[in-house]
Design a protein around this motif. Structure first.
Motif, PDB file in Angstrom:
ATOM      1  N   GLY A  67      30.855  66.756  40.956  1.00 33.17           N
ATOM      2  CA  GLY A  67      31.836  66.080  40.102  1.00 33.17           C
ATOM      3  C   GLY A  67      33.018  65.472  40.832  1.00 33.17           C
ATOM      4  N   THR A  70      33.667  61.704  40.231  1.00 34.66           N
ATOM      5  CA  THR A  70      33.793  61.243  38.838  1.00 34.66           C
ATOM      6  C   THR A  70      34.728  60.036  38.720  1.00 34.66           C
ATOM      7  N   SER A 130      38.166  63.254  33.986  1.00 32.09           N
ATOM      8  CA  SER A 130      37.409  63.869  32.884  1.00 32.09           C
ATOM      9  C   SER A 130      38.342  64.225  31.730  1.00 32.09           C
ATOM     10  N   SER A 151      33.238  70.701  32.471  1.00 28.83           N
ATOM     11  CA  SER A 151      32.111  71.559  32.878  1.00 28.83           C
ATOM     12  C   SER A 151      31.266  70.892  33.962  1.00 28.83           C
ATOM     13  N   GLY A 152      31.425  69.600  34.154  1.00 33.88           N
ATOM     14  CA  GLY A 152      30.696  68.913  35.236  1.00 33.88           C
ATOM     15  C   GLY A 152      31.566  68.640  36.445  1.00 33.88           C
ATOM     16  N   ASN A 153      32.703  69.323  36.539  1.00 32.41           N
ATOM     17  CA  ASN A 153      33.604  69.179  37.692  1.00 32.41           C
ATOM     18  C   ASN A 153      33.834  70.553  38.305  1.00 32.41           C
TER      19      ASN A 153
ATOM     20  N   ALA B  97      22.483  69.467  31.270  1.00 29.57           N
ATOM     21  CA  ALA B  97      23.305  68.890  32.346  1.00 29.57           C
ATOM     22  C   ALA B  97      24.812  68.980  32.076  1.00 29.57           C
ATOM     23  N   THR B  98      25.551  67.913  32.389  1.00 29.49           N
ATOM     24  CA  THR B  98      27.011  67.903  32.266  1.00 29.49           C
ATOM     25  C   THR B  98      27.426  66.635  31.527  1.00 29.49           C
ATOM     26  N   PRO B  99      28.694  66.564  31.064  1.00 28.77           N
ATOM     27  CA  PRO B  99      29.122  65.344  30.363  1.00 28.77           C
ATOM     28  C   PRO B  99      28.828  64.084  31.183  1.00 28.77           C
ATOM     29  N   GLN B 100      29.109  64.112  32.472  1.00 33.32           N
ATOM     30  CA  GLN B 100      28.902  62.927  33.309  1.00 33.32           C
ATOM     31  C   GLN B 100      27.436  62.498  33.327  1.00 33.32           C
ATOM     32  N   ALA B 231      26.907  76.503  31.962  1.00 40.13           N
ATOM     33  CA  ALA B 231      26.943  75.046  32.010  1.00 40.13           C
ATOM     34  C   ALA B 231      26.159  74.544  33.221  1.00 40.13           C
ATOM     35  N   TRP B 232      25.657  73.306  33.108  1.00 39.98           N
ATOM     36  CA  TRP B 232      24.982  72.638  34.235  1.00 39.98           C
ATOM     37  C   TRP B 232      23.922  73.522  34.885  1.00 39.98           C
TER      38      TRP B 232
END
Lengths: 176, 327
Positions: A67, A70, A130, A151-153, B97-100, B231-232
């Motif tokens: 992430g 991003t 984000s 949650s993706g970082n 997965a994740t938001p991205q 998560a992820w």
């Protein structure tokens, strides 16, 4: 469907093939248009960092796991390491460099400073973007919404509690 | 990443013609393909960008929901009709997965994604699936691998959407030279064998363009996913279950497991047990047992059996609105 495949020669000629040698590309980043030359295999992250000199998006894993890279694409957080620059043409890209206006930090950036929401800072541009995207869409997020948004970082320093605090503080600061 | 030529597909026909070229690959979201290309386990000479095609968005068709293959997982997760009609599908999308990645990854790409097996993903390991001689997971590190099905490759299908959509009796439209027309999503998946080292029946140039999910009357569904972290993570085991009721009896039931086999794994024995029955805790326990009856664990993945059994049990208790003493 069979008839389709008889048109092979003419169709191939009609398609717009680019590469593998460098081609002219144009990206809209932070409201500005940048033109440069790069191979189709150039990722958006490498284009930002090497062709545009915008090094705010970081290269961590380079495989969509951490992430750090991003950025916002049409307002939505994405991993710039997993996008091809050639396919980002015509879209609005926002990086951390575009957040501060007239020398004044964005409220999310200010909140990160005030709440000590980082240690090494490598994940910070991604975390901030984000959260910025979250607050643009949802000005009154719950703690759960905030945690989900980042949650993706990944943050190796473990600054998560402060990151969540900063996001809550930024939500209060932002004009409704 | 190796160099390649790139083309935006101007229309579906041209996309298919380009994809018939030797060394051509389709790219939609690209979140899976680019990781494979970076790892050097895929090196297309031509990338055909499908994002310029029109198979986007979600439409109400009166008796079904039509989902364009280029719809992103974020769009799917947030769509009001998906949330209202098929909460289990929204749930499955939101857990992937994740938001991205969900902002970029597409429904079509999620359904056709490649396996996560660490031997397959390793740049220097030429496993059976990559044209090599043997499956290194069979005798090696197989914590994440299959407990069902027979194939020279024991990697599991990683999709969260696939089990949910199969439980919802979704159909997919495939356009192409080898497969053409509508078929049940379940039928595009296969276990790879010596003659066909692929996980789907789609051939070169075949494109999945749309998913159609039929509306049901008195129907309820649930999607549960066990992960190593919240998560992820890919599913260790997931379960998608749907029940249609006739009064208080089960009229129709689907139970599909993810993360346990080389394709989404429908457990028909458990479904048969429930058919026409009035729900009780005993019946749920029997069905959960039947769901894992054919499982064959490997050295490191026996944990998946109780995990799958518990998830099926929990999903059914939730659908039947029963409360268990152990919950």
């Amino acid at each position: 469907m069979v008839k389709v495949f008889e048109k092979r020669e003419s169709t191939l000629g009609a398609a717009d093939l680019a590469g593998p040698d460098p081609v002219s590309l144009s990206l809209r980043v932070n409201g500005q248009t940048f033109s440069f030359v790069a191979e189709p295999r150039r990722t958006l992250l490498d284009a930002l960092r090497y062709d545009l000199g915008l090094t705010g998006a970081k290269k961590g894993c380079d495989e969509g796991t951490c992430g750090a890279c991003t950025v916002l694409l049409n307002g939505k957080p994405v991993y710039s390491c997993l996008l091809l620059a050639v396919e980002c043409q015509g879209h609005e890209i926002e990086t951390i460099e575009g957040l501060a206006k007239g020398g004044k930090l964005h409220p999310v950036q200010e909140a990160f400073v005030e709440h000590d929401a980082l240690q090494c800072g490598f994940c910070t541009p991604g975390q901030i973007l984000s959260i910025k995207a979250l607050l643009d869409e949802n000005p009154e997020p719950t703690e759960e919404d905030i945690k989900r948004a980042v949650s993706g970082n990944l943050c190796r320093c473990g600054a998560y509690p402060h990151i969540v605090e900063a996001a809550r503080a930024a939500a209060k600061k932002l004009p409704r | 990443m190796k160099r390649f030529r790139h083309a935006d597909a101007p229309d579906l026909e041209t996309a298919i013609v380009l994809l018939r070229e030797e060394g051509a690959e389709a790219i939609a979201g690209g979140t899976d393909l680019l990781t494979e290309m970076k790892a050097g386990i895929r090196a297309p000479e031509l990338l055909v960008n499908l994002k310029s095609l029109e198979f986007k968005g979600i439409r109400d068709e009166g008796d079904a929901l039509a989902i364009g293959a280029l719809t992103t997982l974020s769009e799917l997760e947030a769509h009001p009709l998906v949330k209202e009609r098929f909460p289990m599908l929204a749930q499955a999308a939101s857990l992937a997965a994740t938001p991205q990645l969900r902002n970029v990854g597409t429904v079509g790409g999620n359904l056709l994604q490649r396996v996560r097996c660490w031997y397959y993903r390793h740049p220097h390991v030429k496993c059976w699936l990559k044209g090599g001689e043997e499956c290194y997971a069979e005798e090696g590190l197989n914590h994440r691998h299959a407990i069902f099905g027979t194939s020279p490759c024991i990697a599991v299908h990683p999709s969260d959407l696939a089990p949910a959509l199969i439980a919802l009796d979704a159909e997919v439209r495939v356009v192409g030279p080898e497969v053409d027309g509508w078929l049940p999503l379940e039928e595009i998946y296969c276990l790879p064998d010596e003659n066909h080292r692929e996980r789907t029946v789609l051939g070169r140039g075949d494109l999945l363009t749309e998913v159609r999910v039929p509306y049901r009357g008195n129907s309820r569904g649930v999607f549960l996913k066990a992960m190593e972290r919240a998560a992820w993570s890919f599913a260790l085991v997931s379960v998608a279950a749907r029940l249609d009721f006739d009064g208080n009896r089960v009229r129709e039931v689907r139970i599909v497991l993810g993360g346990v086999a080389g394709k989404p794994w429908r457990v028909r024995d458990a479904e048969t047990l429930l058919q026409g029955q009035a729900p009780t805790e005993e019946l749920v326990a029997k069905a959960a047992e039947a769901a894992v009856a054919g499982a064959r664990p490997r050295e490191h993945n026996a944990y998946k059996i109780p995990l799958a059994r518990s998830l099926v049990r929990r999903a059914l208790l939730e659908l039947f609105e029963l409360r268990s003493r152990r919950d």
